[in-house]
Scaffold this motif. Sequence first.
Motif, mmCIF file in Angstrom:
data_model
loop_
_atom_site.group_PDB
_atom_site.id
_atom_site.type_symbol
_atom_site.label_atom_id
_atom_site.label_comp_id
_atom_site.label_asym_id
_atom_site.label_seq_id
_atom_site.Cartn_x
_atom_site.Cartn_y
_atom_site.Cartn_z
ATOM 1 N N ASN A 1 0.801 -1.222 0.000
ATOM 2 C CA ASN A 1 0.000 0.000 0.000
ATOM 3 C C ASN A 1 0.834 1.274 0.000
ATOM 4 O O ASN A 1 0.635 2.148 -0.840
ATOM 5 N N LEU A 2 1.778 1.376 0.927
ATOM 6 C CA LEU A 2 2.525 2.623 1.050
ATOM 7 C C LEU A 2 3.646 2.727 0.024
ATOM 8 O O LEU A 2 3.760 3.735 -0.676
ATOM 9 N N ALA A 3 4.494 1.715 -0.084
ATOM 10 C CA ALA A 3 5.637 1.799 -0.997
ATOM 11 C C ALA A 3 5.184 1.988 -2.436
ATOM 12 O O ALA A 3 5.776 2.770 -3.190
ATOM 13 N N VAL A 4 4.127 1.279 -2.827
ATOM 14 C CA VAL A 4 3.614 1.419 -4.199
ATOM 15 C C VAL A 4 3.076 2.822 -4.408
ATOM 16 O O VAL A 4 3.324 3.452 -5.442
ATOM 17 N N LYS A 5 2.325 3.340 -3.436
ATOM 18 C CA LYS A 5 1.756 4.689 -3.564
ATOM 19 C C LYS A 5 2.865 5.750 -3.633
ATOM 20 O O LYS A 5 2.749 6.742 -4.346
ATOM 21 N N LEU A 6 3.952 5.515 -2.890
ATOM 22 C CA LEU A 6 5.078 6.452 -2.910
ATOM 23 C C LEU A 6 5.929 6.317 -4.170
ATOM 24 O O LEU A 6 6.730 7.197 -4.472
ATOM 25 N N GLY A 7 5.771 5.200 -4.879
ATOM 26 C CA GLY A 7 6.651 4.926 -6.005
ATOM 27 C C GLY A 7 8.054 4.583 -5.562
ATOM 28 O O GLY A 7 9.030 4.806 -6.293
#
Length: 329
Positions: A275-281
């Motif tokens: 969720n977070l790492a993907v959203k942050l790129g």
Amino acid sequence: MTHREAPRARPRPGLLALSVTLAVVCGCKGRTAAWEERPPREGSRPPASGPGSRGVRAQPGVVDLSLWSTRGQGSEQTQAVIAAWEVGLGCTPGATAPAERCPELATTSENAEALAMLTRAHYFLADAYLRDNAADYLDHLDRGVWWGERALMAVSPEFATEMTAGAKFHEAIVLVGAEGLPAMYWYASALGKWARARGYGVLVRQRDNIQATMTHIMALDPSYYHGGPDRYFGAYYAVAPEFTDGDLDKSRQHYEASLEIAPHFIGTKVLMAENLAVKLGDEALFDRLLQEVLDADLGTAPPELQPEFNVEKIKAQELLKKKEREKWF
């Protein structure tokens, strides 16, 4: 540990307006809660429909919670455990929804632990074994919520009285004490996954009940289920759109707080990557978190968590493959 303030359970005006709009357009609350149902008519108990559990003895009046230790043996075994527990609580055996087979279910304090365990069991079944079967995944999460609602009513008669009288959920849930932590946590966890899988409109309509429950859990015991409340809010702030509550800084803070409470709990790292790492790129963060999951030594994990940790390792492998296939970064 840095102090964290859980979000207020009351809905924000903008989100409330969006909820009303979506409800009018699609009628997307998605389900009827236990406290909204009419009581069953006398004589409504259905006949037994199909075989009981597979290889697990089911006996009316007996709920053997030690069977939970066998859940890592696969989907069929987990379903057998669920079936045995349902029969123990007075349900007729069968594959149909519990609402059809358990019309005389007693939501009493004596049953509260078993009701909460059925909530958790359906959650585990869906999360561990049914991720690739959308219909069954939704069905068992919905069943988990069904049992969770009854677990809440069983563990807190005050909550049950207020809700059947038409109280607001966020006002009634605070009546549930620490003895209701399992019921609250697994109810909110099942409801959150079910609502997200149903779509954004349903998630918006159910968001306040989930938030209110997790906020109350955090007030009672922020360490519950290995930093569970912070893990939830970490996922929530990462998944929510920016125009509602999405906030990647808050997401990171809650994930890190959860890991500070329970650094051994690899499920937090899987969610943080997804969720977070993907959203942050942030591909480096994504890869590091999932590699830590894959490298985790299950021999040092608490025995009661090994079935869940086996599942998290499989999820990590799936996410790494999906990253390459869908070119996330």
